[in-house]
Design a protein around this motif. Structure first.
Motif, PDB file in Angstrom:
ATOM      1  N   ASP A   1       0.860  -1.181   0.000  1.00  0.00           N
ATOM      2  CA  ASP A   1       0.000   0.000   0.000  1.00  0.00           C
ATOM      3  C   ASP A   1       0.901   1.237   0.000  1.00  0.00           C
ATOM      4  O   ASP A   1       1.376   1.664   1.064  1.00  0.00           O
ATOM      5  N   PRO A   2       1.167   1.834  -1.167  1.00  0.00           N
ATOM      6  CA  PRO A   2       2.090   2.973  -1.219  1.00  0.00           C
ATOM      7  C   PRO A   2       1.621   4.166  -0.396  1.00  0.00           C
ATOM      8  O   PRO A   2       2.440   4.892   0.175  1.00  0.00           O
TER       9      PRO A   2
ATOM     10  N   GLN B   1      -1.001  -8.152   4.194  1.00  0.00           N
ATOM     11  CA  GLN B   1      -0.977  -9.253   5.151  1.00  0.00           C
ATOM     12  C   GLN B   1       0.462  -9.465   5.615  1.00  0.00           C
ATOM     13  O   GLN B   1       1.398  -9.039   4.945  1.00  0.00           O
ATOM     14  N   PRO B   2       0.672 -10.101   6.772  1.00  0.00           N
ATOM     15  CA  PRO B   2       2.038 -10.364   7.227  1.00  0.00           C
ATOM     16  C   PRO B   2       2.736 -11.381   6.327  1.00  0.00           C
ATOM     17  O   PRO B   2       2.102 -12.264   5.758  1.00  0.00           O
ATOM     18  N   VAL B   3       4.045 -11.247   6.205  1.00  0.00           N
ATOM     19  CA  VAL B   3       4.860 -12.209   5.467  1.00  0.00           C
ATOM     20  C   VAL B   3       6.187 -12.403   6.200  1.00  0.00           C
ATOM     21  O   VAL B   3       6.649 -11.514   6.903  1.00  0.00           O
ATOM     22  N   PRO B   4       6.820 -13.564   6.030  1.00  0.00           N
ATOM     23  CA  PRO B   4       8.170 -13.730   6.574  1.00  0.00           C
ATOM     24  C   PRO B   4       9.132 -12.754   5.887  1.00  0.00           C
ATOM     25  O   PRO B   4       8.983 -12.439   4.714  1.00  0.00           O
TER      26      PRO B   4
ATOM     27  N   MET C   1       7.018  -6.368  12.597  1.00  0.00           N
ATOM     28  CA  MET C   1       5.858  -6.452  11.711  1.00  0.00           C
ATOM     29  C   MET C   1       4.623  -6.651  12.571  1.00  0.00           C
ATOM     30  O   MET C   1       4.506  -7.641  13.296  1.00  0.00           O
ATOM     31  N   GLN C   2       3.719  -5.695  12.519  1.00  0.00           N
ATOM     32  CA  GLN C   2       2.489  -5.751  13.314  1.00  0.00           C
ATOM     33  C   GLN C   2       1.290  -5.978  12.407  1.00  0.00           C
ATOM     34  O   GLN C   2       1.219  -5.431  11.304  1.00  0.00           O
TER      35      GLN C   2
ATOM     36  N   GLY D   1      -6.537  -7.356   9.199  1.00  0.00           N
ATOM     37  CA  GLY D   1      -5.574  -8.375   8.827  1.00  0.00           C
ATOM     38  C   GLY D   1      -4.361  -7.823   8.106  1.00  0.00           C
ATOM     39  O   GLY D   1      -3.439  -8.560   7.752  1.00  0.00           O
ATOM     40  N   ARG D   2      -4.325  -6.500   7.889  1.00  0.00           N
ATOM     41  CA  ARG D   2      -3.199  -5.877   7.206  1.00  0.00           C
ATOM     42  C   ARG D   2      -1.993  -5.805   8.138  1.00  0.00           C
ATOM     43  O   ARG D   2      -2.132  -5.916   9.353  1.00  0.00           O
ATOM     44  N   ALA D   3      -0.812  -5.624   7.546  1.00  0.00           N
ATOM     45  CA  ALA D   3       0.418  -5.635   8.340  1.00  0.00           C
ATOM     46  C   ALA D   3       1.245  -4.391   8.045  1.00  0.00           C
ATOM     47  O   ALA D   3       1.171  -3.811   6.953  1.00  0.00           O
TER      48      ALA D   3
END
Length: 389
Positions: free
Chosen positions: A19-20, A40-43, A108-109, A115-117
């Motif tokens: 999301d810019p 969403q969260p990612v490693p 990373m929260q 559900g966004r990170a």
């Protein structure tokens, strides 16, 4: 032949979008804060490099399509930003620094509602010598497993590892051109989407594609990621008998029935260790340590199995007449992680086959699993709180 995934499953690719508008870099005094907003969260992993000085962040499954080159605005400390994919399943962001900024922290929260990170990276201006001393890629430049690289784990969060059965050269059961390995990968993605709706749950898959993963590796991944729950997903076929409906299996030295024993034999194509580090211990000590771990884990596992059965029942999912069973499945032999194997149905059953290939039916199943896990989390924490007191 590979199973063509339905359009709904293709949308569940696991890719995180940037999301810019919510991404930025801010500089105040000696501190630089870089914020990247994701769907969403990612490693991820990050480090700095010298000559020239730059911040490098590697991500699993991030889609950079449409992201502008001036992603972080006009922060003077950042003289340039580049990003994109560079190896299968991984993408990279490189931010050029106008001076020596050493890493202070990263986090990373996940927003519990959307559900966004948000990944926040804090750097502080350092001396050239201090920056150079800490710069460099991870030791040996060893790549984390793209499936199980653990997310930053906040206190109180629950990590669920979903294990789509079979994969690669092991197709599992098959019927009418459809294979268990493909159906379970699709279903695992659908379950993951439902679990991510829970405010305190993170999800990882033991495989994200049609690859073979040994039984030992599946459990080792769960330990590596510090999983709180391990859930293996299957839809087998039995040549004898007329098995129908979902069954939830836990580990037992002796199977509760002949069908469960047969299923365990079919699934356990390779022997494996429990995943507990017992190096340097003799067999007697190892057995004692494993027994102690299982004394705590087994009751929690049984409660998890019953909670998932309850969640499926409330969603009206067709259950086997004996939905809770036990057998010596090797994939369930982690001594310290509540682990269950869920047969969502049997491809050998006409009714189950029609259900399993129906996206709407699978959606209800995924919701039932979500509700069961949520109920278990609440009850497990309440019981553990009492025990601590």
């Amino acid at each position: 032949m590979m199973l063509a995934l339905p359009a709904s499953a293709q949308a569940l690719s696991g890719l995180a979008r940037v999301d810019p508008a919510q991404s930025h870099a801010r500089q105040g005094g000696q501190t630089l804060t870089v914020t990247l907003a994701l769907s969403q969260p990612v490693p991820y992993r990050l480090y700095t490099l010298d000559a020239p000085r730059r911040l490098v962040v590697d991500f699993r499954e991030v889609d950079w399509a449409g992201v502008p080159g001036d992603l972080f605005g006009q922060a003077k400390a950042l003289t340039g930003v580049r990003f994109g994919g560079f190896r299968p399943g991984w993408s990279r962001l490189v931010a050029d620094l106008d001076g020596p900024f050493a890493l202070v922290s990263s986090r990373m929260q996940r927003d519990p509602q959307s559900g966004r990170a948000t990944l926040s990276v804090v750097l502080r201006r350092a001396t050239p010598e201090a920056f150079a001393a800490r710069a460099g890629p991870p030791k040996g430049d060893l790549w984390p497993d793209p499936v199980t690289a653990p997310l930053p784990k906040d206190s109180g969060r629950i990590l669920v590892v979903l294990d789509p059965g079979h994969g690669g050269i092991d197709p599992g059961a098959s019927r009418e051109g459809q294979t268990e390995k493909d159906l379970m990968l699709t279903f695992a993605r659908e379950v993951a989407q439902e679990l991510k709706r829970l405010p305190n749950v993170d999800v990882l898959l033991t495989r994200n594609d049609d690859s073979f993963v040994s039984l030992e590796r599946r459990v080792a991944q769960a330990h590596q990621a510090q999983a709180d729950i391990f859930l293996s997903l299957h839809a087998d076929a039995l040549s004898e008998g007329r098995a129908h409906g979902a069954t939830v299996h836990t580990l037992a030295e002796d199977a509760t029935d002949e069908a469960s024993a047969l299923l365990a034999e079919r699934h356990d194509r390779a022997d494996m260790l429990s995943g507990t580090d017992l190096s340097g211990q003799d067999d007697v000590v190892a057995d004692v340590l494993l027994d102690l771990a299982r004394q705590e884990t087994q009751p929690r596992t049984e409660r998890l199995a019953k909670a998932i059965v309850g969640g499926l029942k409330l969603k009206g999912a067709p259950l086997n007449r004996r939905p809770y069973r036990a057998a010596a499945f090797s994939v369930l032999k982690a001594a310290d992680i509540p682990s269950i194997l869920l047969e969502i149905g049997f491809l050998s059953s006409d009714r189950d086959f029609q259900n399993i290939t129906n996206p709407d039916w699978r959606q209800a199943m995924a919701e039932g699993i979500r509700d069961g896990i949520q109920a278990w989390i609440i009850s497990d924490e309440a019981i553990r709180r009492v025990v601590r007191q």
